[in-house]
Write a protein that holds these residues in place. Structure first.
Motif, PDB file in Angstrom:
ATOM      1  N   LEU A  39       0.852  -1.187   0.000  1.00 30.60           N
ATOM      2  CA  LEU A  39       0.000   0.000   0.000  1.00 30.60           C
ATOM      3  C   LEU A  39       0.889   1.239   0.000  1.00 30.60           C
ATOM      4  O   LEU A  39       1.278   1.760   1.031  1.00 30.60           O
ATOM      5  N   ASP A  40       1.191   1.691  -1.208  1.00 28.95           N
ATOM      6  CA  ASP A  40       2.092   2.845  -1.341  1.00 28.95           C
ATOM      7  C   ASP A  40       1.300   4.145  -1.164  1.00 28.95           C
ATOM      8  O   ASP A  40       0.158   4.250  -1.612  1.00 28.95           O
ATOM      9  N   GLY A  41       1.923   5.088  -0.476  1.00 30.42           N
ATOM     10  CA  GLY A  41       1.245   6.370  -0.260  1.00 30.42           C
ATOM     11  C   GLY A  41       0.377   6.337   0.988  1.00 30.42           C
ATOM     12  O   GLY A  41      -0.560   7.114   1.142  1.00 30.42           O
ATOM     13  N   SER A  42       0.698   5.398   1.889  1.00 32.13           N
ATOM     14  CA  SER A  42      -0.225   5.165   3.019  1.00 32.13           C
ATOM     15  C   SER A  42      -0.375   6.381   3.925  1.00 32.13           C
ATOM     16  O   SER A  42      -1.341   6.464   4.678  1.00 32.13           O
ATOM     17  N   VAL A  46       7.004  16.880  -7.881  1.00 31.99           N
ATOM     18  CA  VAL A  46       8.138  16.767  -6.951  1.00 31.99           C
ATOM     19  C   VAL A  46       7.727  17.463  -5.659  1.00 31.99           C
ATOM     20  O   VAL A  46       6.896  18.386  -5.684  1.00 31.99           O
ATOM     21  N   ASN A  47       8.271  16.998  -4.536  1.00 31.22           N
ATOM     22  CA  ASN A  47       7.981  17.648  -3.251  1.00 31.22           C
ATOM     23  C   ASN A  47       8.891  18.866  -3.118  1.00 31.22           C
ATOM     24  O   ASN A  47      10.048  18.753  -2.676  1.00 31.22           O
ATOM     25  N   GLU A  48       8.388  20.012  -3.517  1.00 27.56           N
ATOM     26  CA  GLU A  48       9.216  21.224  -3.551  1.00 27.56           C
ATOM     27  C   GLU A  48       9.581  21.720  -2.158  1.00 27.56           C
ATOM     28  O   GLU A  48      10.399  22.617  -1.991  1.00 27.56           O
ATOM     29  N   ARG A  77       2.088  19.368  -9.996  1.00 26.74           N
ATOM     30  CA  ARG A  77       1.070  18.502  -9.401  1.00 26.74           C
ATOM     31  C   ARG A  77       1.798  17.431  -8.574  1.00 26.74           C
ATOM     32  O   ARG A  77       2.627  16.696  -9.125  1.00 26.74           O
ATOM     33  N   TYR A  78       1.511  17.352  -7.291  1.00 31.59           N
ATOM     34  CA  TYR A  78       2.168  16.352  -6.432  1.00 31.59           C
ATOM     35  C   TYR A  78       1.175  15.828  -5.419  1.00 31.59           C
ATOM     36  O   TYR A  78       0.747  16.544  -4.529  1.00 31.59           O
ATOM     37  N   ILE A  79       0.784  14.554  -5.605  1.00 35.81           N
ATOM     38  CA  ILE A  79      -0.272  13.983  -4.759  1.00 35.81           C
ATOM     39  C   ILE A  79       0.320  13.384  -3.482  1.00 35.81           C
ATOM     40  O   ILE A  79      -0.338  13.237  -2.472  1.00 35.81           O
ATOM     41  N   GLY A  80       1.612  13.008  -3.565  1.00 36.31           N
ATOM     42  CA  GLY A  80       2.232  12.337  -2.424  1.00 36.31           C
ATOM     43  C   GLY A  80       1.962  10.844  -2.474  1.00 36.31           C
ATOM     44  O   GLY A  80       2.153  10.125  -1.500  1.00 36.31           O
ATOM     45  N   SER A  81       1.512  10.387  -3.634  1.00 34.66           N
ATOM     46  CA  SER A  81       1.278   8.956  -3.850  1.00 34.66           C
ATOM     47  C   SER A  81       1.856   8.636  -5.226  1.00 34.66           C
ATOM     48  O   SER A  81       1.302   9.049  -6.251  1.00 34.66           O
ATOM     49  N   LEU A  82       2.989   7.903  -5.218  1.00 33.37           N
ATOM     50  CA  LEU A  82       3.720   7.642  -6.475  1.00 33.37           C
ATOM     51  C   LEU A  82       2.804   7.085  -7.559  1.00 33.37           C
ATOM     52  O   LEU A  82       2.812   7.556  -8.705  1.00 33.37           O
ATOM     53  N   VAL A  83       1.968   6.118  -7.169  1.00 34.31           N
ATOM     54  CA  VAL A  83       1.124   5.450  -8.170  1.00 34.31           C
ATOM     55  C   VAL A  83       0.205   6.469  -8.840  1.00 34.31           C
ATOM     56  O   VAL A  83       0.032   6.483 -10.066  1.00 34.31           O
ATOM     57  N   ILE A 121       6.464  14.451 -15.642  1.00 36.21           N
ATOM     58  CA  ILE A 121       7.617  13.798 -15.008  1.00 36.21           C
ATOM     59  C   ILE A 121       7.401  13.763 -13.505  1.00 36.21           C
ATOM     60  O   ILE A 121       6.939  14.742 -12.907  1.00 36.21           O
ATOM     61  N   TYR A 122       7.762  12.621 -12.910  1.00 34.36           N
ATOM     62  CA  TYR A 122       7.755  12.460 -11.450  1.00 34.36           C
ATOM     63  C   TYR A 122       9.215  12.423 -11.001  1.00 34.36           C
ATOM     64  O   TYR A 122      10.045  11.733 -11.606  1.00 34.36           O
ATOM     65  N   MET A 123       9.520  13.164  -9.940  1.00 27.15           N
ATOM     66  CA  MET A 123      10.903  13.187  -9.462  1.00 27.15           C
ATOM     67  C   MET A 123      10.949  12.967  -7.961  1.00 27.15           C
ATOM     68  O   MET A 123      10.211  13.613  -7.216  1.00 27.15           O
ATOM     69  N   TYR A 124      11.803  12.029  -7.523  1.00 27.64           N
ATOM     70  CA  TYR A 124      12.160  11.952  -6.117  1.00 27.64           C
ATOM     71  C   TYR A 124      13.695  11.947  -6.057  1.00 27.64           C
ATOM     72  O   TYR A 124      14.314  10.880  -6.025  1.00 27.64           O
ATOM     73  N   PRO A 125      14.308  13.126  -6.096  1.00 31.44           N
ATOM     74  CA  PRO A 125      15.774  13.207  -6.196  1.00 31.44           C
ATOM     75  C   PRO A 125      16.466  12.837  -4.893  1.00 31.44           C
ATOM     76  O   PRO A 125      15.818  12.747  -3.834  1.00 31.44           O
ATOM     77  N   LYS A 179      14.280   8.642  -1.524  1.00 33.77           N
ATOM     78  CA  LYS A 179      13.382   7.930  -0.604  1.00 33.77           C
ATOM     79  C   LYS A 179      12.860   6.628  -1.199  1.00 33.77           C
ATOM     80  O   LYS A 179      12.623   5.662  -0.486  1.00 33.77           O
ATOM     81  N   LEU A 180      12.644   6.590  -2.495  1.00 36.63           N
ATOM     82  CA  LEU A 180      11.939   5.454  -3.102  1.00 36.63           C
ATOM     83  C   LEU A 180      12.828   4.217  -3.163  1.00 36.63           C
ATOM     84  O   LEU A 180      14.043   4.309  -3.356  1.00 36.63           O
ATOM     85  N   ARG A 181      12.183   3.051  -2.988  1.00 38.43           N
ATOM     86  CA  ARG A 181      12.927   1.796  -2.970  1.00 38.43           C
ATOM     87  C   ARG A 181      13.047   1.258  -4.379  1.00 38.43           C
ATOM     88  O   ARG A 181      12.086   1.250  -5.148  1.00 38.43           O
ATOM     89  N   LEU A 182      14.257   0.777  -4.687  1.00 40.56           N
ATOM     90  CA  LEU A 182      14.537   0.309  -6.044  1.00 40.56           C
ATOM     91  C   LEU A 182      13.686  -0.896  -6.417  1.00 40.56           C
ATOM     92  O   LEU A 182      13.066  -0.931  -7.480  1.00 40.56           O
ATOM     93  N   TYR A 240      10.849  -2.584  -5.216  1.00 42.39           N
ATOM     94  CA  TYR A 240       9.387  -2.733  -5.310  1.00 42.39           C
ATOM     95  C   TYR A 240       8.664  -1.416  -5.536  1.00 42.39           C
ATOM     96  O   TYR A 240       7.446  -1.350  -5.412  1.00 42.39           O
ATOM     97  N   GLU A 241       9.396  -0.362  -5.849  1.00 42.78           N
ATOM     98  CA  GLU A 241       8.751   0.875  -6.312  1.00 42.78           C
ATOM     99  C   GLU A 241       9.352   1.296  -7.661  1.00 42.78           C
ATOM    100  O   GLU A 241       8.657   1.335  -8.675  1.00 42.78           O
ATOM    101  N   CYS A 242      10.664   1.579  -7.683  1.00 40.61           N
ATOM    102  CA  CYS A 242      11.260   2.136  -8.904  1.00 40.61           C
ATOM    103  C   CYS A 242      11.342   1.145 -10.063  1.00 40.61           C
ATOM    104  O   CYS A 242      10.997   1.494 -11.204  1.00 40.61           O
TER     105      CYS A 242
HETATM  106  P1  P6P Z   1       7.248  12.735   0.497  1.00 40.45           P
HETATM  107  C1  P6P Z   1       4.763   7.363  -0.323  1.00 40.45           C
HETATM  108  O1  P6P Z   1       5.294   7.189   0.971  1.00 40.45           O
HETATM  109  C2  P6P Z   1       5.932   7.495  -1.271  1.00 40.45           C
HETATM  110  O2  P6P Z   1       6.719   6.351  -1.208  1.00 40.45           O
HETATM  111  C3  P6P Z   1       5.433   7.755  -2.686  1.00 40.45           C
HETATM  112  O3  P6P Z   1       4.242   7.120  -2.955  1.00 40.45           O
HETATM  113  C4  P6P Z   1       5.285   9.274  -2.709  1.00 40.45           C
HETATM  114  O4  P6P Z   1       5.434   9.811  -4.010  1.00 40.45           O
HETATM  115  C5  P6P Z   1       6.419   9.733  -1.797  1.00 40.45           C
HETATM  116  O5  P6P Z   1       6.690   8.649  -0.904  1.00 40.45           O
HETATM  117  C6  P6P Z   1       6.032  10.946  -0.985  1.00 40.45           C
HETATM  118  O6  P6P Z   1       7.144  11.268  -0.190  1.00 40.45           O
HETATM  119  O7  P6P Z   1       8.594  12.748   1.161  1.00 40.45           O
HETATM  120  O8  P6P Z   1       7.164  13.755  -0.633  1.00 40.45           O
HETATM  121  O9  P6P Z   1       6.082  12.844   1.443  1.00 40.45           O
END
Ligand code: P6P
Length: 336
Positions: free
Chosen positions: A119-122, A212-214, A243-249, A261-265, A274-277, A279-281
């Protein structure tokens, strides 16, 4: 003829022979994921009504507060996959290490390993924002009939035989690939059936949305900062939309439909992002490439990365090909 309204079950059967190693087991595996997705969807949709919101008061290996729905989704997927005698091992964001599953039938040796973010984005659960499940499937590389080893899980993403996600949003969709393009199926909750609603999904080559989380801007590498300023400039078809929902999916799904484009630098706070190679990336990168998009860590193709640890993190840039290439240019220029 486009087969809209084909059910997921019909689609799996019709495309079974295109699966790598089409012994029917991968079809059964996708069907198992379909069932687990329906069960989790039912729980997610009623989360506000029963006592499964909030945290369990425990933390996962990532040190993150485990939400009750995280734990429930994890249990449902593991239980469903374990029962079907198809997989020999499962790794999950919610489990410290992998789970080895020995076949009860010595004549039937399971050949697949599955890695899931159940459950990503929990963090969005309690505020009623969409969340998702991400899955990644490999054939084992160690001898069939022996217990799985870490080597079966630490495979580069280019070895995946299937990957996908379920997005529990305004509607519930299952989107997956077996290496022959990306197809999206929407659940009709009234009858519990997934229908082919988005055949042959493709990332637009370019886009005008950046995710991206600015709030982390000051901690980003200079090249990423330069790219974000580029997105915001009044020039040509810019500024882009943020646009950033905070839920990768959910961010990935919207960008695949609209372009983006989605970025988690990486950052000075998190050297590998932050993202795991595993089971996410990797699963999202497989989908992105199958949808004519791109996924990199800012320098290298995600699917080429040789994993070294089950829960390792990588910087992640994914989406419309020209947008990923542009941020890579800014990163390279800043590092000169
Ligand atoms: P932050 C959710 O925990 C997640 O793994 C992704 O689904 C989401 O894009 C990212 O982390 C959000 O992280 O640090 O911006 O709250």
């Amino acid at each position: 003829m486009e087969k809209r309204n084909q059910t997921l079950g019909e689609f799996i059967i019709e495309n079974q022979n295109s699966f790598a190693y089409s012994t029917g087991e991968l079809s059964k595996l996708i069907n198992a994921i379909r069932l687990a997705a329906k069960v989790v969807n039912h729980e997610v949709n009623k989360a506000g009504l029963v006592d499964i919101l909030g945290a369990v008061g425990d933390t996962n290996i990532q040190g993150e507060d485990q939400q009750k729905l995280d734990v429930l989704a994890n249990e449902k997927f593991i239980q469903t996959l374990r029962k079907r005698e198809i997989v020999c091992g499962i790794a999950s964001e919610e489990e410290d290490s992998y789970i080895s599953i020995n076949s009860s039938d010595e004549n039937h040796q399971n050949k697949y390993v599955v890695l899931i973010d159940p459950l990503d984005g929990s963090s969005n659960i309690d505020v009623n924002v969409s969340v998702g499940t991400i899955f990644s499937i490999y054939r084992r590389v160690t001898k069939v009939g022996t217990p799985v080893t870490m080597e079966d899980f630490l495979q580069p993403g280019k070895n995946q035989v299937a990957a996908g996600y379920v997005v529990y949003g305004t509607s519930t969709m299952l989107v997956y690939t077996t290496g022959h393009g990306v197809n999206g199926f929407t659940l009709n909750p009234a009858i519990g059936t997934f229908y082919l609603s988005h055949p042959d999904m493709r990332f637009p080559k370019a886009g005008k949305i950046y995710s991206v989380n600015e709030g982390n801007y000051i901690h980003f590498p200079q090249g990423v900062k330069d790219y974000i300023k580029y997105c915001q400039m009044e020039e040509g078809n810019r500024p882009y939309t943020s646009r950033y929902i905070g839920s990768l999916v959910s961010d990935f799904h919207r960008n695949m439909i609209k372009g983006g484009i989605y970025m988690y630098p990486k950052s000075s706070k998190a050297n590998n992002g932050k993202l795991r190679l595993l089971y996410e990336c990797n699963p999202m990168a497989f989908l992105a490439e199958q949808a004519q998009g791109k996924a990199s860590d800012g320098h290298n193709r995600i699917l080429d990365i040789q994993p070294t640890e089950l829960h390792q993190r990588v910087p992640f840039f994914c989406g419309s090909r020209l947008m990923v290439e542009k941020v890579e240019e800014f990163i390279a220029e800043a590092e000169q």
